[in-house]
Scaffold this motif. Sequence first.
Motif, PDB file in Angstrom:
ATOM      1  N   MET A 165      -1.377  20.303 -43.590  1.00 16.34           N
ATOM      2  CA  MET A 165      -0.870  20.971 -45.305  1.00 16.34           C
ATOM      3  C   MET A 165      -2.228  21.815 -45.518  1.00 16.34           C
ATOM      4  O   MET A 165      -3.595  21.410 -45.036  1.00 16.34           O
ATOM      5  N   ILE A 167      -5.324  24.166 -48.557  1.00 15.60           N
ATOM      6  CA  ILE A 167      -5.135  24.284 -49.597  1.00 15.60           C
ATOM      7  C   ILE A 167      -4.977  25.939 -49.874  1.00 15.60           C
ATOM      8  O   ILE A 167      -5.099  26.888 -49.568  1.00 15.60           O
ATOM      9  N   SER A 205       3.330  21.695 -46.676  1.00 12.67           N
ATOM     10  CA  SER A 205       3.550  21.523 -47.836  1.00 12.67           C
ATOM     11  C   SER A 205       1.862  22.036 -48.673  1.00 12.67           C
ATOM     12  O   SER A 205       1.377  22.545 -47.333  1.00 12.67           O
ATOM     13  N   LEU A 207      -1.685  21.770 -50.936  1.00  8.96           N
ATOM     14  CA  LEU A 207      -1.796  21.218 -51.650  1.00  8.96           C
ATOM     15  C   LEU A 207      -2.983  22.317 -52.670  1.00  8.96           C
ATOM     16  O   LEU A 207      -3.644  23.310 -52.271  1.00  8.96           O
ATOM     17  N   ILE A 217      -8.810  18.555 -56.108  1.00 11.14           N
ATOM     18  CA  ILE A 217      -7.492  17.942 -55.842  1.00 11.14           C
ATOM     19  C   ILE A 217      -6.432  17.443 -57.079  1.00 11.14           C
ATOM     20  O   ILE A 217      -6.804  17.206 -58.229  1.00 11.14           O
ATOM     21  N   GLU A 219      -1.709  18.145 -56.679  1.00  8.68           N
ATOM     22  CA  GLU A 219      -0.986  18.021 -56.316  1.00  8.68           C
ATOM     23  C   GLU A 219      -0.802  18.598 -55.456  1.00  8.68           C
ATOM     24  O   GLU A 219      -1.050  19.344 -54.505  1.00  8.68           O
ATOM     25  N   ALA A 220      -0.119  17.359 -54.073  1.00  8.42           N
ATOM     26  CA  ALA A 220       0.535  17.448 -52.690  1.00  8.42           C
ATOM     27  C   ALA A 220       2.102  18.476 -52.706  1.00  8.42           C
ATOM     28  O   ALA A 220       2.978  17.583 -52.179  1.00  8.42           O
ATOM     29  N   ASN A 224       2.496  13.538 -55.070  1.00  7.75           N
ATOM     30  CA  ASN A 224       0.743  13.103 -55.550  1.00  7.75           C
ATOM     31  C   ASN A 224       0.801  12.692 -54.422  1.00  7.75           C
ATOM     32  O   ASN A 224       0.857  13.002 -53.061  1.00  7.75           O
ATOM     33  N   PHE A 225      -1.230  13.146 -54.157  1.00  8.90           N
ATOM     34  CA  PHE A 225      -2.214  13.200 -53.269  1.00  8.90           C
ATOM     35  C   PHE A 225      -2.706  11.611 -53.209  1.00  8.90           C
ATOM     36  O   PHE A 225      -3.067  11.076 -54.487  1.00  8.90           O
ATOM     37  N   ALA A 279       0.414  11.726 -48.613  1.00  9.08           N
ATOM     38  CA  ALA A 279       1.430  12.667 -49.787  1.00  9.08           C
ATOM     39  C   ALA A 279       2.101  11.741 -50.193  1.00  9.08           C
ATOM     40  O   ALA A 279       2.313  11.079 -48.509  1.00  9.08           O
ATOM     41  N   ILE A 292      -5.617  19.456 -43.391  1.00 12.12           N
ATOM     42  CA  ILE A 292      -5.801  20.064 -43.879  1.00 12.12           C
ATOM     43  C   ILE A 292      -7.104  21.470 -43.669  1.00 12.12           C
ATOM     44  O   ILE A 292      -8.040  20.885 -43.094  1.00 12.12           O
TER      45      ILE A 292
END
Length: 339
Positions: A165, A167, A205, A207, A217, A219-220, A224-225, A279, A292
């Motif tokens: 993922m 950020i 996806s 973050l 943080i 949402e993923a 949700n994360f 996630a 990440i």
Amino acid sequence: MNQIDWKNLPFGYFKTDYNVRSYYRNGLWGEMEISSSEQITMHMAATCLHYGQEAFEGLKAFRGKDGKVRIFRMDENWKRMNNSARGIMMAEIPWELFHEAVITAVKLNQKYVPPYGEGASLYIRPLLIGTGPQVGVKPATEYLFMVFVGPVGPYFKEGFSPVKMEIVRDYHRAAPKGTGHIKVGGNYAASLVPAHRAHQDGYASVLFLDSAEGKYIDEAGPANFFGIKGNTYITPSSTSILPSITNKSLQALAKEIGMDVEVRPVPVEELAEFEEVGACGTAAVISPICSIIDRDTTHGYHYCKEGKVGTISSKLYTMLRAIQEGEEPDNWGWITILE
Ligand code: PLP
Ligand code: COI
């Protein structure tokens, strides 16, 4: 019906035989109708087309080892749909209508509920839209509620294998006092550009961070994360996160195995302290995260030693699937078995 390759189903639209609909006019919901058409016709000035009066839900039905079909936490999706309806001034759905519509849509398409053990399920998509015309920015006086279903595989092609993922700081999904906490189409529109860019760059996806300070943080992507630190399950609290029913269920299961649960703001730097991260959502179930990467700083956070999913994520995933597929008793009242 052609043979369906259950094992390789993507998460996507799949034509089934029937859907159900009900129209709200003159302050009343009409009789539920069964349709075999994939089309709807509506007024060109319908509020869903112009002003985003649109909310949807996502839940799943599973075929158990015993052959029975189980629907997961339908009442929670109903409550959340009405929360969304209130949030953008749409007509609310009575429980009897929601319940009947979901049960009927699943029952009429039972042959599309994937067999046990194929890693697939029947995705149920309730949809509520403003169909009445307005040109001024006002809520409609007419609505359409419908439910369609289709067999799906995992949302992230990796399934229960770790994903990467990214950020992002140059896009936000939802504002703190906006509509992030309800399931309305506009939130997803706002996520399309950064999600597309992330896919092109090889990430499953994005973050999203909180849009007030960009420190925590949120949402993923469409999930949700959560993070695991020692014996604690940690998941963000924020006014712009969609309250995930899967997350709520995982919190209950984590407590059941003696873990502590913390729901609180999660600063980005804390990513360095988690042993496992993932996630969670209906479509994603649990997607373990192996890396990440911060798009701005290129700083990376890495998990899943030797590519292996963490033991707590695996345990929670197994517990959840076992309840959904009827292998373990439903001590929580989460399951509706199709008669
Ligand atoms: N967050 C977002 C933005 C979502 O779209 C979803 C999917 O519904 C979730 C979280 C997970 O929620 P749930 O577990 O209820 O499916
Ligand atoms: C879900 O998990 O049900 C979702 O809605 C995710 C996505 C398909 C929007």
